[in-house]
Design a protein around this motif. Structure first.
Motif, PDB file in Angstrom:
ATOM      1  N   GLU A  32       0.808  -2.032   0.231  1.00  0.00           N
ATOM      2  CA  GLU A  32       0.058  -0.055  -0.184  1.00  0.00           C
ATOM      3  C   GLU A  32       0.684   1.427   0.039  1.00  0.00           C
ATOM      4  O   GLU A  32       2.039   1.249   0.224  1.00  0.00           O
ATOM      5  CB  GLU A  32      -0.722   0.260   0.931  1.00  0.00           C
ATOM      6  N   ARG A 120     -10.278  -3.071   3.106  1.00  0.00           N
ATOM      7  CA  ARG A 120      -9.273  -4.300   2.529  1.00  0.00           C
ATOM      8  C   ARG A 120      -9.820  -5.310   1.762  1.00  0.00           C
ATOM      9  O   ARG A 120     -11.128  -6.103   2.071  1.00  0.00           O
ATOM     10  CB  ARG A 120      -7.836  -3.839   2.683  1.00  0.00           C
ATOM     11  N   THR A 126      -9.440   0.270   7.177  1.00  0.00           N
ATOM     12  CA  THR A 126      -8.467   1.512   6.781  1.00  0.00           C
ATOM     13  C   THR A 126      -8.366   2.580   7.372  1.00  0.00           C
ATOM     14  O   THR A 126      -8.116   3.514   7.782  1.00  0.00           O
ATOM     15  CB  THR A 126      -8.318   1.963   5.218  1.00  0.00           C
ATOM     16  N   ASN A 137     -11.386   2.421   1.104  1.00  0.00           N
ATOM     17  CA  ASN A 137     -11.312   1.571   0.616  1.00  0.00           C
ATOM     18  C   ASN A 137     -12.528   1.847  -0.862  1.00  0.00           C
ATOM     19  O   ASN A 137     -12.139   0.901  -1.626  1.00  0.00           O
ATOM     20  CB  ASN A 137     -10.746   0.375   0.702  1.00  0.00           C
TER      21      ASN A 137
END
Length: 372
Positions: A32, A120, A126, A137
Protein backbone atom coordinates in the motif's frame (compact mmCIF):
# COMPACT_ATOMS: atom_id res chain seq x y z
CA UNK A 1 -0.33 1.82 14.15
CA UNK A 2 -3.41 3.91 13.36
CA UNK A 3 -1.49 7.02 14.35
CA UNK A 4 -2.41 9.53 11.63
CA UNK A 5 -5.45 11.71 12.07
CA UNK A 6 -6.80 13.21 8.85
CA UNK A 7 -9.76 15.24 7.65
CA UNK A 8 -12.39 13.42 5.59
CA UNK A 9 -15.84 14.21 4.23
CA UNK A 10 -18.02 11.39 5.53
CA UNK A 11 -21.53 10.23 4.65
CA UNK A 12 -23.49 8.68 7.51
CA UNK A 13 -26.37 7.09 5.61
CA UNK A 14 -28.11 7.17 2.22
CA UNK A 15 -29.41 10.66 1.47
CA UNK A 16 -27.32 12.36 4.17
CA UNK A 17 -25.09 15.36 3.56
CA UNK A 18 -21.31 15.19 3.46
CA UNK A 19 -19.89 16.11 6.87
CA UNK A 20 -16.34 17.15 7.72
CA UNK A 21 -14.86 14.81 10.34
CA UNK A 22 -11.49 14.01 11.84
CA UNK A 23 -10.81 10.33 11.21
CA UNK A 24 -7.92 7.95 11.74
CA UNK A 25 -6.25 6.33 8.74
CA UNK A 26 -4.21 3.14 8.95
CA UNK A 27 -0.52 2.89 8.15
CA UNK A 28 0.23 1.40 4.73
CA UNK A 29 0.62 -2.35 4.57
CA UNK A 30 3.28 -4.01 2.43
CA UNK A 31 1.57 -3.34 -0.91
CA UNK A 32 0.00 0.00 0.00
CA UNK A 33 0.79 3.67 -0.44
CA UNK A 34 -0.24 6.64 1.70
CA UNK A 35 -0.93 9.70 -0.46
CA UNK A 36 -1.36 13.30 0.63
CA UNK A 37 -4.30 14.38 -1.50
CA UNK A 38 -3.80 17.62 -3.43
CA UNK A 39 -6.96 17.40 -5.52
CA UNK A 40 -9.86 14.98 -5.99
CA UNK A 41 -12.48 15.01 -8.70
CA UNK A 42 -16.16 14.54 -8.00
CA UNK A 43 -17.83 11.88 -10.13
CA UNK A 44 -21.37 10.60 -10.61
CA UNK A 45 -20.51 7.45 -8.67
CA UNK A 46 -19.69 9.45 -5.53
CA UNK A 47 -23.09 11.08 -5.53
CA UNK A 48 -24.84 7.83 -6.45
CA UNK A 49 -23.37 6.20 -3.33
CA UNK A 50 -24.48 9.16 -1.23
CA UNK A 51 -27.99 8.73 -2.68
CA UNK A 52 -28.03 5.02 -1.88
CA UNK A 53 -28.08 4.03 -5.57
CA UNK A 54 -24.73 2.22 -5.73
CA UNK A 55 -23.68 -0.65 -3.42
CA UNK A 56 -21.11 0.90 -1.09
CA UNK A 57 -21.74 0.45 2.66
CA UNK A 58 -22.31 3.53 4.82
CA UNK A 59 -21.22 5.28 6.95
CA UNK A 60 -18.10 5.81 4.91
CA UNK A 61 -15.82 7.97 2.79
CA UNK A 62 -16.05 8.06 -1.00
CA UNK A 63 -13.99 9.93 -3.58
CA UNK A 64 -12.10 8.10 -6.33
CA UNK A 65 -10.27 10.61 -8.54
CA UNK A 66 -7.41 11.56 -6.28
CA UNK A 67 -4.07 13.10 -7.17
CA UNK A 68 -1.32 14.00 -4.75
CA UNK A 69 2.10 13.21 -3.34
CA UNK A 70 3.31 9.93 -1.89
CA UNK A 71 3.79 10.32 1.86
CA UNK A 72 4.88 6.77 2.72
CA UNK A 73 5.05 3.34 1.10
CA UNK A 74 4.76 -0.26 2.25
CA UNK A 75 7.74 -2.61 2.42
CA UNK A 76 6.95 -4.38 -0.89
CA UNK A 77 6.27 -1.28 -3.00
CA UNK A 78 8.88 -0.94 -5.76
CA UNK A 79 7.42 1.38 -8.42
CA UNK A 80 6.83 4.43 -6.20
CA UNK A 81 8.87 6.51 -3.78
CA UNK A 82 8.12 9.09 -1.12
CA UNK A 83 7.67 12.46 -2.80
CA UNK A 84 6.39 11.10 -6.13
CA UNK A 85 3.44 12.91 -7.70
CA UNK A 86 0.74 10.35 -8.40
CA UNK A 87 -2.74 9.78 -9.80
CA UNK A 88 -5.14 7.38 -8.10
CA UNK A 89 -7.47 5.15 -10.10
CA UNK A 90 -9.69 2.07 -9.72
CA UNK A 91 -8.50 -1.04 -7.88
CA UNK A 92 -8.29 -4.63 -9.11
CA UNK A 93 -7.25 -7.99 -7.68
CA UNK A 94 -4.10 -8.48 -9.78
CA UNK A 95 -4.38 -12.25 -10.07
CA UNK A 96 -7.53 -13.18 -12.03
CA UNK A 97 -7.18 -14.08 -15.71
CA UNK A 98 -8.17 -10.59 -16.84
CA UNK A 99 -5.82 -8.78 -14.47
CA UNK A 100 -2.84 -10.90 -15.48
CA UNK A 101 -3.79 -10.22 -19.12
CA UNK A 102 -3.44 -6.46 -18.49
CA UNK A 103 -7.21 -5.91 -18.52
CA UNK A 104 -7.79 -4.85 -14.88
CA UNK A 105 -10.99 -2.96 -15.74
CA UNK A 106 -12.49 -6.40 -16.36
CA UNK A 107 -11.25 -7.77 -13.02
CA UNK A 108 -13.50 -10.57 -11.86
CA UNK A 109 -13.59 -8.97 -8.42
CA UNK A 110 -14.16 -5.42 -9.67
CA UNK A 111 -17.26 -4.72 -7.59
CA UNK A 112 -15.72 -6.05 -4.38
CA UNK A 113 -12.50 -4.08 -4.84
CA UNK A 114 -14.21 -0.82 -5.75
CA UNK A 115 -17.67 -0.82 -4.17
CA UNK A 116 -19.11 -3.52 -1.97
CA UNK A 117 -16.30 -4.33 0.47
CA UNK A 118 -15.95 -0.90 2.05
CA UNK A 119 -12.64 -2.22 3.36
CA UNK A 120 -9.46 -3.91 2.18
CA UNK A 121 -9.85 -7.08 0.09
CA UNK A 122 -9.29 -9.14 3.26
CA UNK A 123 -12.07 -7.23 5.03
CA UNK A 124 -9.85 -5.22 7.38
CA UNK A 125 -10.68 -1.50 7.73
CA UNK A 126 -8.51 1.40 6.63
CA UNK A 127 -10.44 4.14 8.47
CA UNK A 128 -11.86 4.74 11.95
CA UNK A 129 -14.08 7.46 13.40
CA UNK A 130 -14.58 7.90 17.14
CA UNK A 131 -13.04 4.49 17.70
CA UNK A 132 -15.46 2.76 15.31
CA UNK A 133 -14.64 1.22 11.95
CA UNK A 134 -15.54 3.52 9.05
CA UNK A 135 -16.10 2.15 5.56
CA UNK A 136 -13.37 3.16 3.16
CA UNK A 137 -11.33 1.76 0.28
CA UNK A 138 -13.86 3.16 -2.22
CA UNK A 139 -12.21 2.45 -5.59
CA UNK A 140 -9.21 1.48 -3.52
CA UNK A 141 -8.73 5.02 -2.17
CA UNK A 142 -11.65 6.94 -0.53
CA UNK A 143 -10.00 10.23 -1.45
CA UNK A 144 -12.54 12.83 -0.27
CA UNK A 145 -9.97 13.48 2.42
CA UNK A 146 -6.62 15.09 3.11
CA UNK A 147 -4.91 11.67 2.89
CA UNK A 148 -5.80 8.47 1.05
CA UNK A 149 -4.56 4.92 1.48
CA UNK A 150 -4.25 3.11 -1.85
CA UNK A 151 -2.54 0.05 -3.23
CA UNK A 152 0.49 0.15 -5.48
CA UNK A 153 -1.74 -1.36 -8.19
CA UNK A 154 -4.03 1.67 -8.37
CA UNK A 155 -1.43 4.39 -7.83
CA UNK A 156 0.30 5.70 -10.96
CA UNK A 157 3.27 8.05 -11.04
CA UNK A 158 2.89 11.26 -13.05
CA UNK A 159 5.26 11.09 -16.05
CA UNK A 160 8.06 13.62 -16.36
CA UNK A 161 6.37 15.28 -19.34
CA UNK A 162 3.39 16.18 -17.13
CA UNK A 163 5.11 16.78 -13.80
CA UNK A 164 4.28 20.49 -13.88
CA UNK A 165 0.54 20.01 -14.43
CA UNK A 166 -1.72 21.36 -11.69
CA UNK A 167 -3.16 18.60 -9.48
CA UNK A 168 -6.71 19.57 -10.43
CA UNK A 169 -5.92 18.62 -14.04
CA UNK A 170 -4.45 15.26 -13.04
CA UNK A 171 -7.17 14.15 -10.63
CA UNK A 172 -10.00 13.59 -13.17
CA UNK A 173 -7.80 11.36 -15.30
CA UNK A 174 -8.18 8.47 -12.86
CA UNK A 175 -11.82 7.78 -13.70
CA UNK A 176 -14.02 10.13 -15.72
CA UNK A 177 -11.50 11.21 -18.36
CA UNK A 178 -10.01 7.74 -18.58
CA UNK A 179 -13.48 6.28 -19.13
CA UNK A 180 -14.49 8.65 -21.92
CA UNK A 181 -11.18 8.68 -23.77
CA UNK A 182 -10.61 4.95 -23.40
CA UNK A 183 -14.11 4.12 -24.64
CA UNK A 184 -13.29 5.80 -27.94
CA UNK A 185 -9.61 4.96 -28.38
CA UNK A 186 -9.52 1.48 -26.83
CA UNK A 187 -12.95 -0.01 -27.53
CA UNK A 188 -14.88 1.66 -30.33
CA UNK A 189 -11.79 2.68 -32.37
CA UNK A 190 -13.73 4.53 -35.08
CA UNK A 191 -12.01 4.56 -38.44
CA UNK A 192 -11.66 7.30 -40.99
CA UNK A 193 -14.98 8.52 -42.41
CA UNK A 194 -16.91 7.20 -39.39
CA UNK A 195 -19.78 9.09 -37.82
CA UNK A 196 -19.66 9.17 -34.01
CA UNK A 197 -22.38 10.38 -31.64
CA UNK A 198 -22.08 11.01 -27.92
CA UNK A 199 -25.13 11.05 -25.66
CA UNK A 200 -24.51 13.15 -22.55
CA UNK A 201 -22.15 16.14 -22.38
CA UNK A 202 -20.91 15.60 -18.85
CA UNK A 203 -17.29 14.92 -18.01
CA UNK A 204 -17.24 11.38 -19.42
CA UNK A 205 -19.12 12.31 -22.58
CA UNK A 206 -16.96 15.36 -23.25
CA UNK A 207 -13.83 13.28 -22.65
CA UNK A 208 -15.13 10.97 -25.38
CA UNK A 209 -15.64 14.04 -27.58
CA UNK A 210 -12.06 15.20 -27.00
CA UNK A 211 -10.76 11.73 -27.89
CA UNK A 212 -12.88 11.42 -31.03
CA UNK A 213 -11.76 14.90 -32.12
CA UNK A 214 -8.21 13.56 -32.29
CA UNK A 215 -9.25 11.09 -35.00
CA UNK A 216 -9.93 11.63 -38.74
CA UNK A 217 -13.65 10.87 -38.47
CA UNK A 218 -16.40 12.31 -40.68
CA UNK A 219 -18.92 13.54 -38.11
CA UNK A 220 -18.90 14.04 -34.34
CA UNK A 221 -22.35 14.79 -32.95
CA UNK A 222 -23.23 15.44 -29.31
CA UNK A 223 -26.68 15.05 -27.75
CA UNK A 224 -27.58 16.75 -24.47
CA UNK A 225 -30.34 18.82 -22.88
CA UNK A 226 -28.24 21.86 -21.86
CA UNK A 227 -27.29 24.41 -24.51
CA UNK A 228 -24.25 25.58 -22.52
CA UNK A 229 -22.79 22.09 -22.55
CA UNK A 230 -23.54 21.70 -26.25
CA UNK A 231 -21.68 24.95 -26.95
CA UNK A 232 -18.69 23.59 -25.02
CA UNK A 233 -18.93 20.35 -27.00
CA UNK A 234 -18.56 22.36 -30.22
CA UNK A 235 -15.48 24.12 -28.83
CA UNK A 236 -14.01 20.71 -28.02
CA UNK A 237 -14.51 19.36 -31.52
CA UNK A 238 -18.14 18.40 -32.11
CA UNK A 239 -19.20 19.10 -35.69
CA UNK A 240 -22.91 19.20 -34.83
CA UNK A 241 -25.05 19.17 -31.67
CA UNK A 242 -28.61 18.13 -30.84
CA UNK A 243 -30.68 19.39 -27.91
CA UNK A 244 -32.92 16.42 -27.15
CA UNK A 245 -35.41 18.67 -25.32
CA UNK A 246 -36.33 20.33 -28.61
CA UNK A 247 -35.58 17.62 -31.18
CA UNK A 248 -36.00 13.86 -31.43
CA UNK A 249 -32.38 12.67 -31.16
CA UNK A 250 -33.02 9.46 -33.13
CA UNK A 251 -34.49 11.30 -36.11
CA UNK A 252 -31.89 14.05 -35.88
CA UNK A 253 -28.95 11.66 -35.85
CA UNK A 254 -30.30 9.60 -38.72
CA UNK A 255 -30.81 12.78 -40.77
CA UNK A 256 -27.42 14.27 -39.92
CA UNK A 257 -25.53 11.06 -40.76
CA UNK A 258 -27.61 9.76 -43.68
CA UNK A 259 -28.85 6.70 -41.85
CA UNK A 260 -27.38 6.74 -38.37
CA UNK A 261 -23.97 6.98 -36.71
CA UNK A 262 -21.48 4.14 -36.91
CA UNK A 263 -20.63 4.50 -33.23
CA UNK A 264 -22.45 5.90 -30.22
CA UNK A 265 -21.14 6.54 -26.70
CA UNK A 266 -23.97 6.62 -24.14
CA UNK A 267 -22.62 8.43 -21.09
CA UNK A 268 -25.73 9.92 -19.49
CA UNK A 269 -26.85 6.85 -17.56
CA UNK A 270 -30.49 7.64 -18.46
CA UNK A 271 -32.32 4.49 -19.63
CA UNK A 272 -34.41 6.31 -22.24
CA UNK A 273 -31.24 7.89 -23.65
CA UNK A 274 -29.67 4.44 -23.95
CA UNK A 275 -32.69 3.20 -25.86
CA UNK A 276 -32.48 6.26 -28.15
CA UNK A 277 -28.75 5.77 -28.67
CA UNK A 278 -29.24 2.19 -29.80
CA UNK A 279 -32.18 3.08 -32.09
CA UNK A 280 -30.18 5.89 -33.68
CA UNK A 281 -27.35 3.61 -34.83
CA UNK A 282 -26.89 2.86 -38.49
CA UNK A 283 -26.79 -0.70 -39.76
CA UNK A 284 -23.87 -2.58 -38.20
CA UNK A 285 -23.28 0.21 -35.70
CA UNK A 286 -21.91 -0.16 -32.18
CA UNK A 287 -23.14 1.46 -28.97
CA UNK A 288 -20.64 1.78 -26.14
CA UNK A 289 -22.46 2.03 -22.80
CA UNK A 290 -20.57 3.83 -20.04
CA UNK A 291 -23.30 5.70 -18.13
CA UNK A 292 -24.67 3.76 -15.16
CA UNK A 293 -28.11 4.35 -13.61
CA UNK A 294 -28.97 3.01 -10.15
CA UNK A 295 -28.17 -0.69 -9.90
CA UNK A 296 -31.07 -2.85 -11.07
CA UNK A 297 -32.54 -0.27 -13.47
CA UNK A 298 -33.41 -1.60 -16.92
CA UNK A 299 -33.78 0.07 -20.33
CA UNK A 300 -36.51 -0.50 -22.94
CA UNK A 301 -34.65 -1.68 -26.04
CA UNK A 302 -36.10 -2.93 -29.32
CA UNK A 303 -34.54 -6.36 -29.75
CA UNK A 304 -35.72 -6.74 -33.34
CA UNK A 305 -34.04 -3.45 -34.24
CA UNK A 306 -30.75 -4.67 -32.77
CA UNK A 307 -30.92 -8.02 -34.56
CA UNK A 308 -32.23 -6.91 -37.94
CA UNK A 309 -29.70 -4.08 -38.28
CA UNK A 310 -26.80 -6.15 -36.87
CA UNK A 311 -26.17 -3.65 -34.10
CA UNK A 312 -23.79 -4.27 -31.22
CA UNK A 313 -24.12 -3.04 -27.65
CA UNK A 314 -21.02 -3.22 -25.44
CA UNK A 315 -20.61 -2.25 -21.81
CA UNK A 316 -17.39 -0.39 -21.03
CA UNK A 317 -15.82 -0.05 -17.57
CA UNK A 318 -13.10 2.58 -17.06
CA UNK A 319 -12.45 2.80 -20.81
CA UNK A 320 -11.10 -0.77 -20.80
CA UNK A 321 -7.71 0.62 -19.80
CA UNK A 322 -4.60 -0.61 -18.07
CA UNK A 323 -3.91 2.46 -15.89
CA UNK A 324 -0.11 2.14 -15.47
CA UNK A 325 0.14 2.45 -19.25
CA UNK A 326 -2.88 4.61 -20.07
CA UNK A 327 -2.82 7.30 -17.37
CA UNK A 328 0.70 8.51 -18.26
CA UNK A 329 -0.43 8.75 -21.88
CA UNK A 330 -3.44 10.81 -20.83
CA UNK A 331 -1.28 13.07 -18.69
CA UNK A 332 1.00 13.59 -21.66
CA UNK A 333 -1.93 14.54 -23.89
CA UNK A 334 -3.12 17.05 -21.28
CA UNK A 335 0.38 18.53 -20.98
CA UNK A 336 0.64 18.88 -24.77
CA UNK A 337 -2.70 20.69 -25.00
CA UNK A 338 -4.28 17.95 -27.11
CA UNK A 339 -6.67 16.97 -24.31
CA UNK A 340 -8.00 20.26 -22.85
CA UNK A 341 -9.29 18.85 -19.55
CA UNK A 342 -9.09 22.29 -17.99
CA UNK A 343 -12.18 23.28 -20.01
CA UNK A 344 -14.22 20.93 -17.80
CA UNK A 345 -12.73 21.63 -14.38
CA UNK A 346 -14.07 23.96 -11.69
CA UNK A 347 -12.33 23.86 -8.31
CA UNK A 348 -13.90 24.03 -4.84
CA UNK A 349 -12.40 23.81 -1.35
CA UNK A 350 -12.91 20.33 0.11
CA UNK A 351 -15.13 21.78 2.83
CA UNK A 352 -17.47 23.15 0.13
CA UNK A 353 -18.25 19.68 -1.16
CA UNK A 354 -22.01 20.24 -0.95
CA UNK A 355 -21.73 23.36 -3.11
CA UNK A 356 -19.67 21.35 -5.60
CA UNK A 357 -22.34 18.64 -5.68
CA UNK A 358 -25.05 21.21 -6.35
CA UNK A 359 -22.95 22.82 -9.09
CA UNK A 360 -22.51 19.43 -10.73
CA UNK A 361 -26.23 18.66 -10.53
CA UNK A 362 -27.25 22.05 -11.96
CA UNK A 363 -24.71 21.96 -14.78
CA UNK A 364 -22.74 24.93 -13.45
CA UNK A 365 -19.70 22.65 -13.09
CA UNK A 366 -18.99 19.74 -15.42
CA UNK A 367 -16.11 18.33 -13.41
CA UNK A 368 -15.91 19.71 -9.87
CA UNK A 369 -12.50 19.15 -8.33
CA UNK A 370 -12.07 19.50 -4.58
CA UNK A 371 -8.90 20.98 -3.10
CA UNK A 372 -8.11 19.87 0.50
Amino acid sequence: MMTRRVTAMTVSEPGARFVRNEVVIDDPRADEVLVRVQAVGMCHSDLAVRAGEFPFPLPGVVGHEGSGIVESVGADVTSLRVGDRVMLTFDSCGHCVNCVSNMPSRCRSFLAHNFTNGARPDGSPTLWHDGQKLHGNFFGQSSFATYALARERNTVAVPDVAVDLAPELLAPLGCGIQTGVGSVLNVLTPGADSAVAVFGAGAVGLAAVMAAALLPIRELIVVDIQDSRLELAKRLGATKVVNSRSADPVEALKDLTSGGPDFVVESSGVPTALAQAIRSLGSGGTAGVVGVPPFGVTAPVDVADIVNDSKRVVGIVEGQTNPPEFLPQLAGLVASGKLPVGELVKTFPLEEIERAAEAMKSGEAIKPVLIP
